[in-house]
Design an enzyme around this catalytic site. Structure first.
Site, PDB file in Angstrom:
ATOM      1  N   TYR A  52       0.752  -1.156   0.074  1.00 60.73           N
ATOM      2  CA  TYR A  52       0.118  -0.062  -0.179  1.00 60.73           C
ATOM      3  C   TYR A  52       0.882   1.092   0.038  1.00 60.73           C
ATOM      4  O   TYR A  52       0.441   2.126  -0.757  1.00 60.73           O
ATOM      5  CB  TYR A  52      -0.989  -0.169   1.316  1.00 60.73           C
ATOM      6  CG  TYR A  52      -1.762   1.150   1.337  1.00 60.73           C
ATOM      7  CD1 TYR A  52      -2.979   1.286   0.553  1.00 60.73           C
ATOM      8  CD2 TYR A  52      -1.671   1.982   2.460  1.00 60.73           C
ATOM      9  CE1 TYR A  52      -4.004   2.129   0.597  1.00 60.73           C
ATOM     10  CE2 TYR A  52      -2.569   3.217   2.390  1.00 60.73           C
ATOM     11  CZ  TYR A  52      -3.771   3.396   1.787  1.00 60.73           C
ATOM     12  OH  TYR A  52      -4.447   4.128   1.992  1.00 60.73           O
TER      13      TYR A  52
ATOM     14  N   LYS B 143       1.110   4.270  -2.879  1.00 59.46           N
ATOM     15  CA  LYS B 143       0.583   5.450  -2.599  1.00 59.46           C
ATOM     16  C   LYS B 143       1.601   6.576  -2.841  1.00 59.46           C
ATOM     17  O   LYS B 143       1.371   7.563  -3.401  1.00 59.46           O
ATOM     18  CB  LYS B 143       0.115   5.518  -1.293  1.00 59.46           C
ATOM     19  CG  LYS B 143      -1.523   4.809  -1.191  1.00 59.46           C
ATOM     20  CD  LYS B 143      -2.490   5.136  -2.020  1.00 59.46           C
ATOM     21  CE  LYS B 143      -3.753   4.747  -1.559  1.00 59.46           C
ATOM     22  NZ  LYS B 143      -4.771   5.222  -2.639  1.00 59.46           N
TER      23      LYS B 143
END
Length: 302
Positions: free
Chosen positions: A163, A167
């Site tokens: 993640y 991001k």
């Protein structure tokens, strides 16, 4: 009515932050394509119900919306998401890349599938949908991208290598879009949202410190992020591009971006030994600490 006459695609808008952004954009005058596959937080399953619920809310409030249930993670389906805006409303002016899943795992236990699935939805999905809209933006010489990044990537977090990498990659993607498309009056910015939603409900709350952090975050509803998204998508933000913002309760933050912070010079060049002897002591005071997001944002939301 900052978005009067605009057409927006909001991915992952069947619930949480995406739904609140879709509702706010419709309230600001935009016609909205609600894109959501209705999957679980981990990306499993399919349901049209979340998108239908968002559409019903928009229409109850006098707005216009269409539903698309294609996945952002494939190029052909991403093109169908954009085409949905063209088929229903005749154009596209705004893309909000919000769709996402979580597969949290400590790095040395993370499987290739856990890595690839998160990268596919967040990073690849943001590229695919943006790229599908880019040609239309270029031809009409206008358009706005709003991407969801995260402090997990901008600062760091435990157990989120997939993640966090996705991001931070989105922040770089946004900057590249801003640079490449500025000649066409196309803007690209990022939001690092703070909100209690499905994406944060999985945050560990085992230690007293973790429980305190979760309690602070739970006070912030997903609607706190919508005003910033509406502003960045509007012509009021025509001079704003390549930036990273964060809304946190009633606070707004502008993030810095990577730049050199310290330099030293050796007229005879460097050896590994001289780096250890001279460069390391000179640089060490300026090293970035291994903070996590909760360490940096350590005060209660205000």
């Amino acid at each position: 009515m900052l978005l009067e006459g605009k057409v927006a695609v909001v991915t992952g808008s069947g619930g949480g932050i995406g739904r609140e952004i879709a509702l706010a954009m419709a309230a600001a005058g935009a016609k909205v394509v609600i894109n959501d596959v209705g999957a679980s937080l981990g990306g499993e399953g399919f349901s049209t119900s979340p998108a239908e619920q968002t559409k019903a809310l928009i229409e109850q409030r006098g707005g216009q919306a269409a539903i698309n249930t294609d996945s952002v993670s494939e190029w052909d389906s991403a093109k169908r998401i954009v085409q949905c805006a063209l088929d229903n409303f005749g154009k596209i002016d705004i893309v909000v890349n919000n769709a996402g899943i979580l597969r949290d795992q400590i790095f040395h236990r993370m499987t290739p599938e856990e890595w690839l699935s998160v990268i596919s939805v967040h990073l690849n999905g943001s590229f695919f949908v943006s790229r599908a809209a880019a040609e239309h933006f270029r031809k009409q010489e206008s358009g706005a991208f709003v991407h969801m990044t995260s402090t997990s990537g901008l600062i760091g977090n435990f157990g989120q290598a997939n993640y966090s990498a996705a991001k931070l990659g989105i922040a770089a993607l946004s900057k590249s879009i801003a640079l490449d498309m500025q000649r066409y009056n196309v803007r690209s910015n990022c939001i690092a949202p703070f909100a209690w939603s499905r994406m944060t409900s999985s945050i560990p709350a085992e230690t007293p410190e973790q429980k305190a952090r979760v309690e602070r975050i739970s006070r912030m509803g997903p609607e706190k992020n919508a005003p910033l998204a509406v502003f960045l998508a509007s012509d009021a933000a025509k001079e704003v591009s390549g930036q990273i913002f964060a809304p946190r309760m009633h606070e707004l933050f502008l993030f810095n971006q990577s730049r050199p912070i310290r330099s030293i010079h050796s007229e005879n060049g460097w050896t590994p030994e001289r780096i250890a002897e001279i460069a390391l002591p000179a640089f060490k005071a300026n090293f970035t600490p291994l903070d996590r997001s909760g360490d940096v944002f350590s005060w209660d939301p205000v």
